[in-house]
Enzyme design. Structure first.
Site, PDB file in Angstrom:
ATOM      1  CD  GLU A  79      -3.165   0.949   1.997  1.00 39.11           C
ATOM      2  OE1 GLU A  79      -3.484  -0.212   2.296  1.00 39.11           O
ATOM      3  OE2 GLU A  79      -3.868   1.937   2.260  1.00 39.11           O
ATOM      4  NE  ARG A  80      -2.359   5.193  -0.163  1.00 34.83           N
ATOM      5  CZ  ARG A  80      -3.332   5.476  -1.016  1.00 34.83           C
ATOM      6  NH1 ARG A  80      -3.094   5.639  -2.309  1.00 34.83           N
ATOM      7  NH2 ARG A  80      -4.558   5.580  -0.597  1.00 34.83           N
ATOM      8  CD  GLU A 128      -7.586   6.380   6.082  1.00 36.22           C
ATOM      9  OE1 GLU A 128      -6.839   5.429   5.836  1.00 36.22           O
ATOM     10  OE2 GLU A 128      -7.431   7.533   5.634  1.00 36.22           O
ATOM     11  CD  GLU A 177      -0.636   8.196   0.942  1.00 35.30           C
ATOM     12  OE1 GLU A 177      -0.085   7.904   2.011  1.00 35.30           O
ATOM     13  OE2 GLU A 177      -1.863   8.151   0.767  1.00 35.30           O
ATOM     14  CE  LYS A 221      -6.094   2.996   8.796  1.00 34.08           C
ATOM     15  NZ  LYS A 221      -5.718   3.172   7.378  1.00 34.08           N
ATOM     16  CG  ASP A 255      -2.930  11.058   5.494  1.00 36.30           C
ATOM     17  OD1 ASP A 255      -1.859  10.595   5.914  1.00 36.30           O
ATOM     18  OD2 ASP A 255      -3.725  10.422   4.791  1.00 36.30           O
ATOM     19  CD1 TRP A 315     -12.294  11.192   0.674  1.00 33.53           C
ATOM     20  CD2 TRP A 315     -11.518   9.927   2.345  1.00 33.53           C
ATOM     21  NE1 TRP A 315     -12.390   9.878   0.283  1.00 33.53           N
ATOM     22  CE2 TRP A 315     -11.914   9.080   1.291  1.00 33.53           C
ATOM     23  CE3 TRP A 315     -10.991   9.353   3.507  1.00 33.53           C
ATOM     24  CZ2 TRP A 315     -11.815   7.691   1.366  1.00 33.53           C
ATOM     25  CZ3 TRP A 315     -10.890   7.971   3.577  1.00 33.53           C
ATOM     26  CH2 TRP A 315     -11.297   7.162   2.518  1.00 33.53           C
ATOM     27  CE  LYS A 331      -1.200   8.629   9.035  1.00 28.16           C
ATOM     28  NZ  LYS A 331      -1.785   8.564   7.686  1.00 28.16           N
ATOM     29  NE  ARG A 368      -0.547   4.102  11.754  1.00 27.20           N
ATOM     30  CZ  ARG A 368      -1.204   4.492  10.672  1.00 27.20           C
ATOM     31  NH1 ARG A 368      -2.405   4.008  10.398  1.00 27.20           N
ATOM     32  NH2 ARG A 368      -0.688   5.376   9.847  1.00 27.20           N
ATOM     33  CG  ASN A 404      -5.398  -0.087   5.812  1.00 21.91           C
ATOM     34  OD1 ASN A 404      -5.912   0.411   6.816  1.00 21.91           O
ATOM     35  ND2 ASN A 404      -5.047   0.648   4.766  1.00 21.91           N
TER      36      ASN A 404
HETATM   37  O1  GCW Z   1      -2.722   8.430   3.988  1.00 18.84           O
HETATM   38  C1  GCW Z   1      -3.541   7.387   4.232  1.00 18.84           C
HETATM   39  C2  GCW Z   1      -3.227   6.455   3.129  1.00 18.84           C
HETATM   40  C3  GCW Z   1      -3.676   5.053   3.408  1.00 18.84           C
HETATM   41  C4  GCW Z   1      -3.091   4.618   4.743  1.00 18.84           C
HETATM   42  C5  GCW Z   1      -3.555   5.590   5.811  1.00 18.84           C
HETATM   43  C6  GCW Z   1      -2.952   5.296   7.168  1.00 18.84           C
HETATM   44  C7  GCW Z   1      -2.440   2.436   5.452  1.00 18.84           C
HETATM   45  O2  GCW Z   1      -3.779   6.940   1.940  1.00 18.84           O
HETATM   46  O3  GCW Z   1      -3.224   4.250   2.369  1.00 18.84           O
HETATM   47  O4  GCW Z   1      -3.451   3.306   5.070  1.00 18.84           O
HETATM   48  O5  GCW Z   1      -3.160   6.881   5.482  1.00 18.84           O
HETATM   49  O6  GCW Z   1      -1.986   5.924   7.527  1.00 18.84           O
HETATM   50  O7  GCW Z   1      -3.461   4.425   7.855  1.00 18.84           O
END
Ligand code: GCW
Length: 639
Positions: free
Chosen positions: A127-128, A254, A361, A250, A333, A501, A328, A287, A170
């Protein structure tokens, strides 16, 4: 076998095989083998030297000293991993041309948890991920090349990274199973590969695992059966991997379930797992990326950047001592520019982790050049109070420095060859947050291409500018998000504007930005007074964050005297010109570069130029169409 080509698997610890057989003596350990290995491949300049490795009770764990004298080099450390770091530190110094007798160093990591999170899926995708496929998983199962993984472990260890999570946060049903007896023997084999390099594994777990794997009806952290399930699971996992660093979660994020979805707090969610891990010395990394991802864009009261603080700050003091809340760096984000999260440093009784992203990303996806170290330096310098910055939190409230990895199975690990510098920089800054972007980038260039001024100076200049250049052709002044939805590459000014979002710029034909002051969404009130005042007021707010905090008319005069609109036009034209000058610089380095490296980066720069043009034209047209105001300098804007 490891690829020995200059830009292959060895990256900055690459080596040129030589016949030199140095004398390496002292304690018989893995570090000694690594030292022999590294030296034997380094060249034969210092072949009458004896290197001695010794443990010293005076040095704390992981720290080391190097002491050179004519014909001798002594490495001392508090533990074997420290010796290993000493060996790499020594090899690095030799590589960049220091002579053995002049080497004298005393190194100690600033923080004990220096962590890489991989967002790798069991199907082998990342992912990413912009560097190929997973290094750990393939086609629905654990699958890797052990030699390559060993090279990877060496690479990470050489910059002091000491924990890695291997699966995506995820977590799917398949990856949830990594904590079961079915998968643990294979996970343990990965742990075995990383262990000699001083690197411990973390497993990302699923909040609903008690349901998915345990057959229990609920995942409620206050339910005894759930607590028992986590305890038994921890016991099983630690039977296979006694030194596992812990679990990563997590939750409530999301579309993922979590304690909030069943009326429990984040602390209750984290503590049930913390208690299960406690007897084994494990940590739960929990997280804080919790926000409402189902916002109605018409709702101007809800403000996404406020979410993490709103959820977590009231819980200060309620988390067990083996919980790290992983925050974060920014409240949104991983955008090209954000203020720091107000949660960082706000909780005095909660252990915190600072989460950065090495994967590009939103910052060019390892097609565009982007030296993340310059951004991290700013993040570390970001004030928390009038006399403390984020760097000062490290090893105080902040007990872990974490980053989302940018690696994959591409030959050069990181897709863009120069993006290796970002992985390198993360390790170095996590070890020593006082280092500057300039220093770590220089080190990487010297280790990778040598320190000839003809290469070093132009390349350094280009890399250090790269983030500002990327920012110029992207979303202006901290507003963020003007990006193609889902895949996050390339411009789409309204891409996120009417979505769920919580990421809105709210541009109309007279103004743009979100008022996050006390009179607006009130987000600024989450900061300590000093920072609050800084951002609250347009005149003290750093200009590059103006539109993050304030809603302003297009004719608002910036400090330079230009209008906001003209600034947007100017920077978008400049961004393209800057990328053109990167290409010129890179071309001028051609004669000093291995062909393979030259070609690889050239291709990416050419693609970056196309991207920058696309951004320029889309963004400038967008604002021209909104305002009807032309560029003062009469440059071409598409109507
Ligand atoms: O920025 C978003 C990303 C998701 C990511 C999420 C996260 C792993 O687009 O791909 O999922 O953050 O940090 O959990």
């Amino acid at each position: 076998m490891s690829k020995n080509c200059s830009f292959g698997y060895q990256a900055w610890i690459k080596s040129q095989p030589s016949k030199f057989l140095p004398k390496v003596t002292g304690i018989d350990c893995f570090a000694l083998e690594e030292c022999k290995r590294g030296l034997s491949q380094l060249g034969d300049k210092e072949n009458d030297t004896t290197v001695t490795l010794a443990l010293s009770q005076e040095l704390s764990s992981e720290s080391y000293t190097l002491e050179g004298s004519p014909g001798n080099l002594r490495i001392e450390a508090g533990c074997e991993t420290g010796l290993l770091y000493g060996v790499y530190g020594f090899l690095f110094r030799l590589r960049i041309g220091e002579s053995i007798e002049s080497i004298s160093a005393s190194e100690k990591p600033a923080v004990s948890m220096r962590i890489l999170n991989h967002w790798d899926n069991i199907d082998g995708s990342v992912e990413r991920g912009y560097s190929g496929r997973s290094l750990f998983f393939d086609n629905g199962q654990i699958g890797y090349d052990p030699d390559r993984l060993r090279d990877y472990a060496r690479l990470l260890s050489s910059v002091g990274i000491n924990q890695i999570s291997i699966n995506n946060v995820n977590v799917t049903l398949e990856s949830a199973k990594l904590v079961t007896e079915e998968k643990l023997p294979d996970v343990a084999k990965i742990a075995d590969i990383f262990r000699p390099f001083g690197i411990k594994l973390i497993i990302a777990v699923h909040f609903e695992s008690p349901i998915l794997l345990g057959g229990i009806k609920t995942a409620d952290p206050l339910d005894d059966k759930v607590a028992k399930w986590w305890q038994e699971t921890a016991a099983t996992v630690y039977r296979y991997i006694p030194d596992l660093a812990g679990f990563l979660m997590k939750a409530d994020s999301e579309f993922r379930s979590g304690p909030a979805s069943i009326g429990r707090t984040q602390a209750e969610g984290a503590n049930v797992i913390a208690k299960a891990l406690k007897p084994f010395g494990g940590t739960i990394y929990w997280r804080c990326f919790v926000y409402n991802c189902m916002q109605d864009w018409r709702d101007t009261k809800t403000d996404r950047p406020k979410a993490a603080y709103d959820y977590f700050y009231p819980l200060d003091g309620q988390f067990d001592d083996n919980v790290i809340v992983q925050i974060k760096h920014g409240p949104m984000d991983f955008q090209v520019r954000e203020p720091n999260s107000p949660l960082l440093g706000a909780m005095s009784k909660t252990k915190q982790g600072l989460e950065l992203q090495i994967a590009q990303e939103y910052t060019g996806q390892q097609i565009d050049l982007y030296a993340t170290s310059t951004q991290w330096e700013e993040i570390l310098n970001h004030p928390v109070t009038d006399n403390r910055n984020t760097r000062d939190l490290i090893n105080q409230e902040v007990k872990a420095i974490v980053a989302v990895s940018n690696t994959g199975n591409d030959d050069n690990w990181t897709g863009h060859l120069l993006a290796q510098a970002n992985l390198y920089a993360f390790g170095r800054l996590a070890w020593n947050p006082s280092l500057t972007a300039d220093q770590v980038t220089k080190e990487w260039i010297a280790l990778t291409f040598g320190n000839e001024p003809n290469i070093l100076n132009p390349l350094l200049d280009m890399m250090l500018k790269s983030r500002l250049v990327y920012e110029k052709y992207n979303a202006p002044l901290g507003i963020g998000w003007m990006v193609n939805i889902n895949h996050h590459y390339g411009p789409s000014v309204d891409g996120y504007e009417y979505m769920k979002w919580g990421t809105y710029h709210r541009a109309n034909n007279t103004a743009i930005g979100v008022d996050r002051t006390q009179k607006g969404t009130g987000y600024t009130m989450q900061y300590q007074p000093y920072v609050q005042n800084l951002y609250e007021n347009k005149d003290t707010c750093p200009e590059n964050l103006l539109l993050f905090f304030h809603r302003l008319p297009y004719d608002y005069k910036l400090r330079s005297g230009r209008t906001l609109l003209q600034y947007i036009y100017d920077t978008h034209f400049e961004g393209v010109e800057d990328v053109e000058s990167f290409i010129k610089t890179w071309n001028s380095l051609k004669e000093y570069m291995p062909e393979e490296a030259y070609v690889q980066v050239k291709k990416r720069l050419d693609a970056q130029l196309e991207n920058a043009k696309e951004w320029r034209d889309v963004v400038n047209s967008y604002f021209f169409r909104k305002t009807g105001i032309s560029d003062e300098k009469g440059r071409k804007i598409y109507e």
